[in-house]
Each structure stands twice: as structure tokens, then as C-alpha cells.
Design a protein around this motif. Structure first.
Motif, PDB file in Angstrom:
ATOM      1  N   ASP A 128       0.869  -1.173   0.000  1.00  0.00           N
ATOM      2  CA  ASP A 128       0.000   0.000   0.000  1.00  0.00           C
ATOM      3  C   ASP A 128       0.910   1.229   0.000  1.00  0.00           C
ATOM      4  OD1 ASP A 128      -1.650   2.125   0.511  1.00  0.00           O
ATOM      5  OD2 ASP A 128      -2.765   1.169   2.133  1.00  0.00           O
ATOM      6  N   THR A 129       1.073   1.839  -1.191  1.00  0.00           N
ATOM      7  CA  THR A 129       2.038   2.942  -1.291  1.00  0.00           C
ATOM      8  C   THR A 129       1.547   4.185  -0.559  1.00  0.00           C
ATOM      9  OG1 THR A 129       1.078   3.576  -3.415  1.00  0.00           O
ATOM     10  CG2 THR A 129       3.011   2.158  -3.484  1.00  0.00           C
ATOM     11  N   GLN A 130       0.227   4.290  -0.385  1.00  0.00           N
ATOM     12  CA  GLN A 130      -0.286   5.487   0.308  1.00  0.00           C
ATOM     13  C   GLN A 130       0.100   5.486   1.778  1.00  0.00           C
ATOM     14  OE1 GLN A 130      -4.531   6.242  -0.938  1.00  0.00           O
ATOM     15  NE2 GLN A 130      -3.408   8.066  -1.576  1.00  0.00           N
ATOM     16  N   SER A 131      -0.091   4.333   2.424  1.00  0.00           N
ATOM     17  CA  SER A 131       0.256   4.275   3.856  1.00  0.00           C
ATOM     18  C   SER A 131       1.711   3.844   4.067  1.00  0.00           C
ATOM     19  CB  SER A 131      -0.676   3.312   4.587  1.00  0.00           C
ATOM     20  OG  SER A 131      -0.470   1.988   4.107  1.00  0.00           O
ATOM     21  N   HIS A 132       2.472   3.704   2.944  1.00  0.00           N
ATOM     22  CA  HIS A 132       3.879   3.296   3.053  1.00  0.00           C
ATOM     23  C   HIS A 132       4.018   1.997   3.858  1.00  0.00           C
ATOM     24  CE1 HIS A 132       4.807   7.033   1.173  1.00  0.00           C
ATOM     25  NE2 HIS A 132       6.094   7.016   1.440  1.00  0.00           N
ATOM     26  N   SER A 133       3.231   0.979   3.481  1.00  0.00           N
ATOM     27  CA  SER A 133       3.346  -0.280   4.218  1.00  0.00           C
ATOM     28  C   SER A 133       3.194  -1.495   3.312  1.00  0.00           C
ATOM     29  CB  SER A 133       2.316  -0.334   5.352  1.00  0.00           C
ATOM     30  OG  SER A 133       1.021  -0.115   4.832  1.00  0.00           O
ATOM     31  N   LEU A 134       3.791  -2.612   3.759  1.00  0.00           N
ATOM     32  CA  LEU A 134       3.778  -3.879   3.020  1.00  0.00           C
ATOM     33  C   LEU A 134       3.220  -4.959   3.925  1.00  0.00           C
ATOM     34  CD1 LEU A 134       7.522  -3.764   2.123  1.00  0.00           C
ATOM     35  CD2 LEU A 134       5.883  -4.202   0.328  1.00  0.00           C
ATOM     36  N   GLU A 135       2.432  -5.868   3.346  1.00  0.00           N
ATOM     37  CA  GLU A 135       2.012  -7.037   4.113  1.00  0.00           C
ATOM     38  C   GLU A 135       2.703  -8.266   3.533  1.00  0.00           C
ATOM     39  OE1 GLU A 135      -1.965  -9.440   5.670  1.00  0.00           O
ATOM     40  OE2 GLU A 135      -2.216  -7.710   4.336  1.00  0.00           O
ATOM     41  N   THR A 136       3.244  -9.125   4.408  1.00  0.00           N
ATOM     42  CA  THR A 136       3.898 -10.349   3.944  1.00  0.00           C
ATOM     43  C   THR A 136       2.891 -11.494   3.961  1.00  0.00           C
ATOM     44  OG1 THR A 136       4.667 -10.774   6.186  1.00  0.00           O
ATOM     45  CG2 THR A 136       6.194  -9.639   4.718  1.00  0.00           C
ATOM     46  N   ASP A 176       2.887 -14.153   5.494  1.00  0.00           N
ATOM     47  CA  ASP A 176       2.601 -14.716   6.823  1.00  0.00           C
ATOM     48  C   ASP A 176       1.821 -13.736   7.707  1.00  0.00           C
ATOM     49  OD1 ASP A 176       4.575 -12.914   7.394  1.00  0.00           O
ATOM     50  OD2 ASP A 176       6.084 -14.390   8.003  1.00  0.00           O
ATOM     51  N   GLY A 177       1.262 -12.677   7.051  1.00  0.00           N
ATOM     52  CA  GLY A 177       0.312 -11.817   7.772  1.00  0.00           C
ATOM     53  C   GLY A 177       0.917 -10.665   8.557  1.00  0.00           C
ATOM     54  N   ARG A 178       2.222 -10.441   8.451  1.00  0.00           N
ATOM     55  CA  ARG A 178       2.819  -9.317   9.185  1.00  0.00           C
ATOM     56  C   ARG A 178       2.828  -8.061   8.308  1.00  0.00           C
ATOM     57  NH1 ARG A 178       8.396 -11.188  11.471  1.00  0.00           N
ATOM     58  NH2 ARG A 178       8.612 -12.267   9.486  1.00  0.00           N
ATOM     59  N   VAL A 179       2.800  -6.901   8.951  1.00  0.00           N
ATOM     60  CA  VAL A 179       2.791  -5.634   8.207  1.00  0.00           C
ATOM     61  C   VAL A 179       3.986  -4.786   8.646  1.00  0.00           C
ATOM     62  CG1 VAL A 179       1.507  -3.492   7.764  1.00  0.00           C
ATOM     63  CG2 VAL A 179       0.279  -5.663   7.959  1.00  0.00           C
ATOM     64  N   PHE A 180       4.719  -4.275   7.657  1.00  0.00           N
ATOM     65  CA  PHE A 180       5.882  -3.446   7.949  1.00  0.00           C
ATOM     66  C   PHE A 180       5.759  -2.101   7.232  1.00  0.00           C
ATOM     67  CE2 PHE A 180       7.228  -7.863   8.208  1.00  0.00           C
ATOM     68  CZ  PHE A 180       7.795  -7.895   9.481  1.00  0.00           C
ATOM     69  N   GLY A 181       6.175  -1.043   7.918  1.00  0.00           N
ATOM     70  CA  GLY A 181       6.172   0.279   7.301  1.00  0.00           C
ATOM     71  C   GLY A 181       7.553   0.597   6.750  1.00  0.00           C
ATOM     72  N   TYR A 182       7.600   1.562   5.819  1.00  0.00           N
ATOM     73  CA  TYR A 182       8.887   1.980   5.263  1.00  0.00           C
ATOM     74  C   TYR A 182       8.862   3.480   5.038  1.00  0.00           C
ATOM     75  CZ  TYR A 182       6.300   2.200   0.830  1.00  0.00           C
ATOM     76  OH  TYR A 182       5.385   2.519  -0.151  1.00  0.00           O
ATOM     77  N   GLU A 183      10.051   4.104   5.067  1.00  0.00           N
ATOM     78  CA  GLU A 183      10.172   5.484   4.595  1.00  0.00           C
ATOM     79  C   GLU A 183      10.509   5.469   3.106  1.00  0.00           C
ATOM     80  OE1 GLU A 183      12.711   8.145   6.893  1.00  0.00           O
ATOM     81  OE2 GLU A 183      12.113   7.083   8.727  1.00  0.00           O
ATOM     82  N   LYS A 184      11.465   4.610   2.739  1.00  0.00           N
ATOM     83  CA  LYS A 184      11.824   4.429   1.321  1.00  0.00           C
ATOM     84  C   LYS A 184      11.815   2.922   1.040  1.00  0.00           C
ATOM     85  CE  LYS A 184      13.494   8.773   0.481  1.00  0.00           C
ATOM     86  NZ  LYS A 184      12.700   9.681  -0.367  1.00  0.00           N
ATOM     87  N   LEU A 185      11.271   2.564  -0.118  1.00  0.00           N
ATOM     88  CA  LEU A 185      11.160   1.151  -0.475  1.00  0.00           C
ATOM     89  C   LEU A 185      11.871   0.912  -1.802  1.00  0.00           C
ATOM     90  CD1 LEU A 185       9.689  -1.718  -0.326  1.00  0.00           C
ATOM     91  CD2 LEU A 185       7.838  -0.634  -1.602  1.00  0.00           C
ATOM     92  N   CYS A 186      12.573  -0.211  -1.915  1.00  0.00           N
ATOM     93  CA  CYS A 186      13.130  -0.591  -3.214  1.00  0.00           C
ATOM     94  C   CYS A 186      12.628  -1.987  -3.584  1.00  0.00           C
ATOM     95  CB  CYS A 186      14.659  -0.588  -3.175  1.00  0.00           C
ATOM     96  SG  CYS A 186      15.345  -0.979  -4.812  1.00  0.00           S
ATOM     97  N   ILE A 187      11.965  -2.082  -4.746  1.00  0.00           N
ATOM     98  CA  ILE A 187      11.432  -3.366  -5.211  1.00  0.00           C
ATOM     99  C   ILE A 187      12.459  -4.020  -6.138  1.00  0.00           C
ATOM    100  CG2 ILE A 187       9.596  -4.488  -6.548  1.00  0.00           C
ATOM    101  CD1 ILE A 187       7.760  -2.139  -5.744  1.00  0.00           C
ATOM    102  N   CYS A 188      12.959  -5.188  -5.720  1.00  0.00           N
ATOM    103  CA  CYS A 188      13.903  -5.956  -6.550  1.00  0.00           C
ATOM    104  C   CYS A 188      13.332  -7.354  -6.730  1.00  0.00           C
ATOM    105  CB  CYS A 188      15.275  -6.023  -5.887  1.00  0.00           C
ATOM    106  SG  CYS A 188      15.980  -4.402  -5.526  1.00  0.00           S
ATOM    107  N   GLY A 189      12.111  -7.404  -7.266  1.00  0.00           N
ATOM    108  CA  GLY A 189      11.385  -8.677  -7.351  1.00  0.00           C
ATOM    109  C   GLY A 189      11.872  -9.600  -8.449  1.00  0.00           C
ATOM    110  N   GLY A 190      12.813  -9.139  -9.295  1.00  0.00           N
ATOM    111  CA  GLY A 190      13.364 -10.012 -10.326  1.00  0.00           C
ATOM    112  C   GLY A 190      12.378 -10.303 -11.443  1.00  0.00           C
TER     113      GLY A 190
END
Length: 501
Positions: free
Chosen positions: A89-97, A99-113
Motif C-alpha cells: 500500500d504505497t499510500q500508507s507506506h506499508s507492506l504485508e507479507t 505470513d500476515g505481518r505488516v511493515f512500514g517503510y520510509e523508502k522502499l526498493c522493489i527488486c522482485g526479479g
């Protein structure tokens, strides 16, 4: 999602491949105090080892799988989170994994290959080769196989066809020549005899154990093992492992069930029309399709050139598509025509504070006339490194210039046991008809091709130990007018380096 954040990190990097790991290393060295997280699905990460700067832009390195704990020990500020990403969710600057955990970020880099473009999604007889697990599966299946069909014309197909022994290989190529991503028909002709010749004996020991998760056996002999407990449960499209390294086949035995050496037959300018099991083929109304010995192979492949072959299994080596899957939903990423996340010259996507590097992204700045993006190891490392620098520079409010590595396309690899160096517009990419070629070829020894436009060198292909890469790199970078040298440029009796140092 925002209110469930377990923790917010200053930087979050997604993907444990070369781009992601290089980005982590760069960020940690620039801002050692920053709170950093690497989110990766597999237990291992890909690390660059034995790095060597060969010339201004050419670099050589090995890719090694390492437990992620190696990174955490090196960088105390780093947390490795073992899970795939379920959503962003780029608006709230957060990612869900997953396994159900949620982490926030200030800057994110996507290297999904990237993930393999499979011929078909769920056919048990079609195997895509992309990561370490699939290479192990391939080795296991190959050991019982008498004939396989390889579909594709990129790097993995080239390496695989050359490495396989004790098994008949039918190689279906959609182009007029092999390896056209990397070289032209002339270079392909130079390499073809290597498929017919016996391979040179390999040194008994590889310089390191490559894809093992167990300790090497005493006495240093090499085994190809997979720690089955470490394998991830479920391998959906978002949970693919990191891609294979260069030389991924070293130290593993690619041997089929037949005695004797390999037999490779090439089918040019064709693609896969249909894949049948022997039962389907027996019921097929098109009697013409039936090969004589229908029923003796588990799977049959009908090609667009009208031929049908039976085999033990099919290897799909038809390239990759950017693995953007879990990141797009609910966000507004600008995508390039090839499906990659568009990035600007600071590796930023169209979403605020989100960067991308490696195979998942598409470079959408105005390229230098001598550079093009190809989804290769060298570029994943360069992009990861440069993205780490950009993220640090933005946080520290420092200016940053586009890195020099984007001035000139350069790549060193190995095909059919020859060293291969590619420079600039090595296949005349984007030049239309406005170029001329100079070629020097010594059978079984070297193949040198130079691309000239307006009297200036714009690209080169060097196969074999030519020792010309540094000189040619300089000639492309300084755009010197070479008109007066004409054909002499490739005269083997002239030491060209003396001219241009």
C-alpha cells in the motif's frame, strides 16, 4: 493496513537476488546507522563474490548462494524477514507479507526479479529453469531421460544445450540462428561446431561449491544437494527463488540416461504449437500428427514447422517477465511495454518513495546512445548499487549523477567454453541500416565483430581470448573517427593497442 504496522524501517528492500542484496550493501555502507529490512522468500540470498573490475565498464564476478545470516552478521543494522510479499500500500507506506505481518517503510526498493515465461503453466512435463530449486529438479529428471526438447534461445538455453551429456537434445529456436539475443548469425556459425565436438575435459574440481546448502564432503569432492527442509512450502508465482548465477551449471552433473555423448538437433524458426501426452495424441483426430512410435514417450511436442517429437520432458527457457505481481494491486505504478516498473534516472518509480532495480524494472530515462537494458546479472548488480546510492543521496539531500556504468553497455560471459564480450550496440540495435560491420574469424579460436556507424565504433562482439576489449571500449567511449584505418582495424598483424593508447 497502516495501523497494523509491526515496525517501520527507514529502508525496506524486497528481493534477495543480486539487485536487492547489492542495494542493501550499498545503503548499509553509506548510512550505517539506518534501520534496514530485507524481505526475501527463500532461506538464501545471492551474493556477488570474486568481483573484478576488468576495464572502465566491464566487470566480472561470481554469484554465490549464501545463508541470509551472512548479511545480518555483516550489517548489524539489517533485519532479514523471511517471507514473500502479499501486498503493498504505497499510500500508507506499508507492506504485508504472506505470513500476515505488516511493515512500514520510509523508502522502499522493489527488486522482485523476473519469473520464467513458461510455455504452459501447469503441465508436469514442462520444466522452467530459473532458480536453484528448478535446476536441481532438472538434474534429477535428466538423469532418467533419453531425449529432451529445449525451447528458447537465450543464455540459459545456450548453456544448457552445451552442458547436457548422455541424452538426445532437440533444440527449438524461434530465430534463424542460435543465441540471437547475444550475437549475430556469423557468431552463431562460429559456435555451432562446439555442439558437435567433444567437450574439453573440465578440471576435476570447481573453484568453489556452488549450489549446496550442506557442508562440502571431506576431501573437497563436490555434491549437488538440496536441503529439503529449507525448501519453501508452495511455489506460487510470487515465491520463486532468486535467479541462477552465471556458470550455474558448474559443479553439477547434467547427465542423461544414455551412454555416449550428447546429440543435439536444431529446429530453426519455429515455436511450440501444442503439447500432448501420449494418450491425447492417440485420441487425436489429426492422424497426420502421429509420429510412428506414438506411445513410447510420455509427452509429444508439435512445432509450428509441422514436425512432432516425443520426449521425456520439455525445458522451457524462453526468457523472463518482470515479477511485479504482488505490488500492482491498489497502486498506480506506471508500467513499461515489457511489463516492468518504469524507473527514471534516479531509479524511482511513479509512486512516491518507491524505487526499483534489476529485472523487475525498465529503465525509462533517455539512454546513452551506447547503452541498452538487457536483463542480465551485470545490470542487476549495477542497478542495485546505483539505487542504493540514490536512496542514500535523497535521504541525505545530496545531489547525484547518473552512474558511468550506464554510458556503455558491456557484458562478459561464457558460451560453449569461449569467453564472450559484448560492447555497446553489439548487434546494431536501433541503428536501422545505418552501420557497417568488420569481421575477423579464426575457426575454433576467435570471432571478432566491430559495428561502425559514421566511421566511428559503436559496438563489438569478441568471442575467444582476443584481448581487444579494453581498446575497443576506449574507441567506443571516445568516438574517434576510424575511417582512415578501414579494414586494417582488424588486421591481426597490427597491434591495434599501440595505435590508440
Amino acid at each position: 493496513m497502516a495501523d497494523r504496522k509491526e515496525k517501520t524501517f527507514r529502508f525496506v528492500i524486497v528481493g534477495g537476488g543480486i539487485a536487492g542484496v547489492t542495494c542493501v550493501e550499498q545503503l548499509s555502507s553509506q548510512i550505517p546507522s539506518a534501520d534496514l529490512a530485507l524481505i526475501t522468500a527463500g532461506p538464501h540470498i545471492k551474493a556477488v563474490t570474486n568481483y573484478k573490475q576488468v576495464s572502465k565498464t566491464l566487470e566480472e564476478f561470481d554469484v554465490e548462494e549464501q545463508p541470509s545470516s551472512v548479511l545480518e552478521e555483516k550489517f548489524p543494522n539489517l533485519t532479514v524477514i523471511h517471507s514473500a510479499v502479499k501486498s503493498l500500500d504505497t499510500q500508507s507506506h506499508s507492506l504485508e507479507t504472506t505470513d500476515g505481518r505488516v511493515f512500514g517503510y520510509e523508502k522502499l526498493c522493489i527488486c522482485g526479479g523476473g519469473r520464467p515465461k513458461l510455455l504452459t503453466q501447469d503441465n508436469p512435463y514442462v520444466l522452467g529453469i530459473r532458480d536453484t530449486d528448478s535446476a536441481q529438479e532438472f538434474q534429477k529428471r535428466l538423469s532418467k531421460a533419453k531425449r529432451i526438447i529445449v525451447v528458447g534461445n537465450g543464455g540459459i538455453a545456450l548453456e544448457l544445450v552445451y552442458e547436457v551429456d548422455g541424452c538426445e537434445v532437440i533444440w527449438a529456436v524461434k530465430d534463424k540462428a542460435i543465441g540471437n539475443t547475444f550475437f549475430d548469425a556469423g557468431a552463431a556459425q562460429f559456435l555451432i561446431p562446439s555442439l558437435e565436438a567433444d567437450k574439453p575435459e573440465r578440471a576435476a574440481l570447481c573453484k568453489r561449491t556452488r549450489y549446496t546448502t550442506e557442508e562440502p564432503a571431506p576431501g573437497g569432492s563436490q555434491t549437488f544437494t538440496a536441503d529439503r527442509n529449507a525448501r519453501r512450502q508452495g511455489t506460487g508465482p510470487t515465491e520463486a527463488g532468486s535467479a541462477l548465477g552465471p556458470d550455474w551449471h558448474e559443479g553439477i552433473v547434467l547427465r542423461g540416461a544414455e551412454q555416449g555423448t550428447r546429440r543435439v538437433s536444431l529446429e530453426y524458426q519455429c515455436e511450440v504449437e501444442q503439447i500432448f501426452t501420449s494418450e491425447e495424441l492417440l485420441k487425436s483426430p489429426q492422424q497426420t500428427l502421429r509420429p510412428e512410435n506414438v506411445g513410447s514417450w510420455p509427452v509429444y511436442v508439435q512445432l509450428t514447422n509441422g514436425k512432432t517429437f516425443g520426449c521425456d520432458f520439455v525445458v522451457s527457457a524462453t526468457g523472463v517477465v518482470p515479477n511485479t505481481e504482488p505490488f500492482l494491486h491498489g497502486n498506480n505504478f506506471a508500467l513499461a511495454d515489457d511489463g516492468g516498473l518504469q524507473v527514471d534516472d534516479h531509479m524511482m518509480t511513479s509512486e512516491p518513495d518507491v524505487y526499483a532495480a534489476g529485472d523487475v524494472c525498465t529503465a525509462c530515462w533517455e539512454h546513452s546512445p551506447m547503452w541498452q537494458q538487457m536483463r542480465l546479472w551485470t545490470q542487476a548488480r549495477q542497478m542495485g548499487w546505483y539505487t542504493g546510492r540514490c536512496m542514500a543521496a535523497h535521504v541525505l539531500s545530496e545531489p547525484i549523477e547518473l552512474d558511468f556504468c550506464f554510458e556503455l553497455f558491456s557484458h562478459i560471459t561464457k558460451f560453449f567454453n569461449y569467453k564472450v564480450v559484448l560492447l555497446g550496440k553489439f548487434n546494431g540495435q536501433g541503428l536501422g541500416l545505418d552501420y557497417e560491420l568488420l569481421i575477423r574469424c579464426t575457426k575454433g579460436q576467435e570471432y571478432v565483430k566491430v559495428v561502425l556507424s559514421g566511421g566511428r565504433m559503436v559496438g563489438a562482439v569478441l568471442i575467444g581470448d582476443t584481448d581487444l576489449e579494453e581498446t575497443f571500449e576506449n574507441l567506443i567511449l571516445n568516438q574517434m573517427d576510424l575511417t582512415r584505418y578501414g579494414e586494417e582495424l582488424l588486421n591481426p598483424n597490427i597491434d591495434i593497442e599501440d595505435y590508440f593508447d
